[in-house]
Design an enzyme around this catalytic site. Structure first.
Site, PDB file in Angstrom:
ATOM      1  CG  HIS A 181     -21.844  -1.199 -19.130  1.00 50.98           C
ATOM      2  ND1 HIS A 181     -22.801  -1.540 -18.199  1.00 50.98           N
ATOM      3  CD2 HIS A 181     -22.023   0.122 -19.370  1.00 50.98           C
ATOM      4  CE1 HIS A 181     -23.525  -0.473 -17.907  1.00 50.98           C
ATOM      5  NE2 HIS A 181     -23.081   0.555 -18.601  1.00 50.98           N
ATOM      6  CG  HIS A 220     -26.872   0.868 -15.752  1.00 48.53           C
ATOM      7  ND1 HIS A 220     -26.467   2.061 -15.201  1.00 48.53           N
ATOM      8  CD2 HIS A 220     -26.350   0.839 -16.997  1.00 48.53           C
ATOM      9  CE1 HIS A 220     -25.736   2.718 -16.103  1.00 48.53           C
ATOM     10  NE2 HIS A 220     -25.653   2.000 -17.193  1.00 48.53           N
ATOM     11  CD  GLU A 260     -26.518   1.762 -20.684  1.00 43.63           C
ATOM     12  OE1 GLU A 260     -27.092   2.721 -20.147  1.00 43.63           O
ATOM     13  OE2 GLU A 260     -25.299   1.604 -20.609  1.00 43.63           O
ATOM     14  NE  ARG A 283     -19.024   7.444 -11.674  1.00 45.37           N
ATOM     15  CZ  ARG A 283     -19.404   8.573 -11.070  1.00 45.37           C
ATOM     16  NH1 ARG A 283     -18.988   8.887  -9.860  1.00 45.37           N
ATOM     17  NH2 ARG A 283     -20.232   9.388 -11.673  1.00 45.37           N
ATOM     18  CD  GLN A 303     -21.583   3.335 -16.419  1.00 48.14           C
ATOM     19  OE1 GLN A 303     -22.727   3.445 -16.813  1.00 48.14           O
ATOM     20  NE2 GLN A 303     -20.774   4.381 -16.284  1.00 48.14           N
TER      21      GLN A 303
HETATM   22 ZN   LIG Z   1     -24.196   2.412 -18.685  1.00 52.49          ZN
END
Ligand SMILES: [Zn+2]
Length: 329
Positions: free
Chosen positions: A179, A104, A121, A199, A102
């Protein structure tokens, strides 16, 4: 910025959050000994420690959801910086199987599609089996054409860096980084409060893919990688980037809350205390003592009275401080 002393309020003493257990097809059926919880119909993949739906478990606001309190009292929680809603989402990820590959979006792409913010993140490794690894970023020289082809013919994984993880490792996952979390490690994830995951590839599972947006969000090179810990005299800085700082706080027996703040940190602001191991007790003349059980989080509002943190035994205390690039922009 400093709140006026009159803003200090026992109604905004530190409080405990009740974890929320979220089912995922790739999760665990039994979370013991991490949490005394077993799954119902669906395995549990994510334990949300600061989700908006999490209930406040102690103090004046007990029973409200965290999201409701952030809506009602942003200044008391966050100080003078008005951030819309909860700034950070912390979770523990229990992966029995591989998660999807996936990506972001960053803030700019999220704004383009009407989302409040992107998702940068990081993962702090709570435990890892020998050989555990995560997939992080594209190998050097990989092109977007190869990524696109890899999605369609099932070879995407061969273009990803495999990064070994051991207990205590901090991994930075910059927005735009392709990642995947793989089984073998239990990760404490801190992220910008965003729901936006594209995704890219899901190993044939029947979940929805977002291929075009994932390709748009993908950056061939990012700042992602393992972050070396920086040891200071009274703490270890695990990561310090534009959205959050995370540090391990040494608490031999006890220490005053004023000593948790570092030089240059605002005198009042939001922080979170996570008992990664062991347990902590927060005591003060101004409020009833609060126990932070193992793998639970307490919120320390900007308007909190001062207190003492006590090590109730084998405490491994992680402190998370949100940062505010959106407010500065
Ligand atoms: Zn993630």
């Amino acid at each position: 910025m400093t709140l006026p002393t009159s803003a200090i309020s026992t109604d905004f003493a530190p409080f405990l959050i009740q974890p929320h257990f979220d089912p995922r097809i790739w999760g665990y059926r039994d979370l013991r000994p991490w949490f005394d919880v077993t799954a119902g119909d669906e395995p549990i993949g994510e334990v949300w420690l600061t989700g908006d739906q999490c209930l406040i478990a102690s103090g004046h606001h007990a029973g409200k959801s965290l999201g409701q309190l952030f809506a009602e009292a942003p200044a008391e929680l966050m100080g003078s910086i008005a951030h819309p809603g909860s700034p950070l989402l912390m979770k523990i990820i229990f992966a029995k199987e591989k998660l999807s590959v996936q990506v972001h979006p960053d803030d700019a792409m999220a704004h383009k599609y009407g989302e409040p913010r992107g998702k940068t993140e990081c993962w702090y490794t709570l435990s890892a089996e020998p050989g555990a690894a995560v997939a992080l970023g594209l190998k050097p020289g990989v092109s977007m054409d190869e990524v696109r082809a890899g999605i369609h013919n099932g070879t995407l994984e061969s273009f990803l860096n495999s990064v070994p993880v051991a207990k205590g490792d901090m991994v930075f996952v910059d927005a735009g980084t392709v990642h995947a979390i793989w089984p073998g490690a239990i990760l404490f994830e801190t992220q910008q409060y965003s729901d936006t995951t594209y995704r890219m590839y899901d190993y044939g599972r029947p979940r929805e893919l977002h291929i075009e947006k994932s390709l748009e969000a993908t950056k061939l090179a990012t700042r992602s990688g393992k972050i070396p810990a920086q040891a200071l005299s009274d703490r270890t800085v695990l990561i310090d980037v534009e959205y959050f700082r995370i540090e391990r706080i040494a608490v031999e027996k006890s220490r005053l809350s004023s000593t948790l703040r570092r030089d240059g940190e605002p005198q009042s602001g939001l922080s979170y205390l996570f008992a990664a191991d062991g347990a902590a007790r927060l005591v003060s003349d101004a409020f009833e003592p609060i126990e932070i059980p193992t793998r639970n989080i307490a919120v320390v509002p900007a308007a909190s009275p001062e207190f003492t943190v006590e090590n109730s035994g084998d405490l491994d205390l992680i402190r998370i401080i949100p940062r505010w690039p959106e407010a500065a922009a």
